[in-house]
Design a protein around this motif. Structure first.
Motif, short mmCIF file in Angstrom:
data_model
loop_
_atom_site.label_atom_id
_atom_site.label_comp_id
_atom_site.label_asym_id
_atom_site.label_seq_id
_atom_site.Cartn_x
_atom_site.Cartn_y
_atom_site.Cartn_z
N SER A 1 62.31 27.51 39.99
CA SER A 1 62.28 26.77 41.25
C SER A 1 60.84 26.41 41.62
O SER A 1 59.88 27.11 41.26
N HIS A 2 60.70 25.30 42.33
CA HIS A 2 59.38 24.89 42.84
C HIS A 2 59.02 25.70 44.08
O HIS A 2 57.86 26.07 44.26
N LEU A 3 60.01 26.00 44.90
CA LEU A 3 59.81 26.77 46.12
C LEU A 3 60.75 27.97 46.11
O LEU A 3 61.93 27.83 45.79
N TYR A 4 60.23 29.12 46.48
CA TYR A 4 61.03 30.35 46.49
C TYR A 4 60.58 31.21 47.66
O TYR A 4 59.39 31.47 47.84
N PHE A 5 61.57 31.63 48.48
CA PHE A 5 61.20 32.42 49.67
C PHE A 5 62.33 33.39 50.01
O PHE A 5 63.51 33.03 49.98
N ASN A 6 61.96 34.64 50.32
CA ASN A 6 62.91 35.65 50.77
C ASN A 6 62.68 35.93 52.25
O ASN A 6 61.54 36.16 52.67
N TYR A 7 63.78 35.90 53.01
CA TYR A 7 63.68 36.22 54.43
C TYR A 7 64.55 37.45 54.71
O TYR A 7 65.77 37.41 54.50
N SER A 8 63.94 38.54 55.14
CA SER A 8 64.68 39.76 55.46
C SER A 8 65.16 39.68 56.90
O SER A 8 64.35 39.59 57.84
N LEU A 9 66.48 39.68 57.07
CA LEU A 9 67.07 39.57 58.39
C LEU A 9 66.92 40.89 59.15
O LEU A 9 66.84 41.96 58.54
N PRO A 10 66.88 40.82 60.49
CA PRO A 10 66.81 42.06 61.28
C PRO A 10 68.04 42.93 61.00
O PRO A 10 69.12 42.42 60.69
N GLU A 11 67.87 44.23 61.10
CA GLU A 11 68.98 45.14 60.87
C GLU A 11 70.13 44.84 61.82
O GLU A 11 69.92 44.58 63.00
N HIS A 12 71.33 44.86 61.29
CA HIS A 12 72.50 44.61 62.14
C HIS A 12 73.65 45.46 61.66
O HIS A 12 73.92 45.56 60.46
N ALA A 13 74.29 46.13 62.62
CA ALA A 13 75.44 47.01 62.35
C ALA A 13 75.12 48.02 61.24
O ALA A 13 75.97 48.33 60.41
N GLY A 14 73.87 48.50 61.24
CA GLY A 14 73.49 49.51 60.28
C GLY A 14 73.18 48.99 58.88
O GLY A 14 72.95 49.77 57.97
N ARG A 15 73.15 47.67 58.70
CA ARG A 15 72.87 47.09 57.38
C ARG A 15 71.64 46.20 57.44
O ARG A 15 71.31 45.65 58.50
N ARG A 16 70.97 46.05 56.29
CA ARG A 16 69.83 45.13 56.17
C ARG A 16 70.16 44.11 55.09
O ARG A 16 70.51 44.48 53.96
N TRP A 17 70.04 42.82 55.45
CA TRP A 17 70.33 41.73 54.52
C TRP A 17 69.08 40.93 54.25
O TRP A 17 68.15 40.89 55.06
#
Length: 325
Positions: A276-292
């Protein structure tokens, strides 16, 4: 001879210096454009991730509404179905809402009699390794599915003991210990006959909810649960960005050593982090005890320069939510 060559040498030196400066300037411009492209891309992905978590939070807040309605008592079937239908109509991403009462071993016979009278199975069952169901072994306590309001009629496995599913049991334990909504990792939804992959969120209901909030010992009546098919939620948010030049993945990173795939947009160009030319990971805020984590890849250098227009509010309609939510 030297005098004759001097003008040419001077011109050659000036040309080389100009070429060198031009290379430096163009290189800096290129780097600036790449940094700008990445910044726009990361901002767009972050915005998408924030919309996704906001949409998910709105849906799972429906459990708080049910818990308040069931305050201090187990619901009747008529009451549950009426209230659950209102919620599932408003929150279309909810696959099903479930009431599962806590049943002690000495009450098992009377509970199974109730199942027979309802025509929703005859016994408390467990899932076998071959995905068939059989009579649950004798246990101290059970948490069988009693009521369900589902967008897919006729798929609920009534009498399915949720305590027999290790992943659901883990979320139920955390919900009870924290007195809060807790979610499972991505799992097959065995409480439905088609066993689609999704996740389950649960919330405990007590005889005295006020006492439970103050950490005072009180009787646990059961759990209200909601099941979600991840594709339904994510596709609504990702659809405006759909392109053959883009690839999205949503990964559960609660256990960072064993990440679990929640969603994959399955791009036809097989785009990944390596091509890929562009690649980015965004960690979402914890919700219902899980991290996505939302992972985004693009082979389009212009992504983010003209982001898709999004309607104000989410598709479920913020304006339609009751004041309690």
């Amino acid at each position: 001879m030297l005098k004759f060559l001097q003008p040419f040498v001077t011109q050659l030196v000036i040309f080389c210096i100009g070429l060198f400066l031009s290379f430096i300037v163009s290189n800096r411009v290129y780097k600036f454009e790449k940094e700008t492209d990445f910044l726009r891309f990361s901002e767009s992905v972050t915005e998408l991730g924030e919309e996704l978590i906001r949409e998910t939070e709105i849906n799972i807040q429906a459990l708080y509404t049910l818990e308040l309605l069931f305050s201090n008592h187990a619901p009747s079937e008529e009451f549950f179905k009426r209230e659950a239908e209102i919620i599932t109509t408003r929150h279309e991403d909810i696959l099903s809402l479930i009431w599962a009462p806590l049943v002690n071993e000495e009450d098992r016979t009377s509970f199974e009699e109730k199942l027979k009278q309802k025509g929703n199975g005859q016994t408390i069952v467990k899932r076998n390794n071959d995905n068939t169901f059989s009579l649950q072994d004798q246990q101290t306590q059970y948490l069988p599915v009693l009521y369900s309001e589902s967008s897919k009629k006729g798929t609920t496995v009534f009498g399915f003991d949720l305590y027999s599913d290790i992943s659901v049991m883990d979320a139920l334990t955390r919900a009870k210990e924290t007195n809060s909504i807790q979610a499972t990792k991505p799992i097959p939804l065995y409480m439905h006959t088609d066993s689609e992959t999704g996740y389950v969120v649960s919330y405990p209901v007590y005889r005295d909810n006020a006492a439970s909030l103050n950490n005072t010992q009180t009787e646990l009546l059961g759990f209200v649960l909601a099941t979600f098919k991840m594709d339904d939620i994510v596709n609504h948010e990702i659809h405006p960005y759909h392109s053959s030049a883009l690839h999205f993945r949503l990964v559960d990173i609660t256990d960072i050593l064993n990440p679990t795939l929640l969603y994959d947009s399955k791009n036809e160009n097989q785009i990944d982090e390596f091509n890929s030319h562009l690649y980015f990971n965004y960690s979402l805020p914890e919700h219902a005890g899980r991290r996505w984590q939302l992972q985004a890849m693009s082979i389009d250098e212009t992504f983010g320069r003209n982001p898709p227009k999004r309607q104000n509010g989410l598709h479920c309609g913020l304006e339609s939510l009751p004041p309690s939510l």
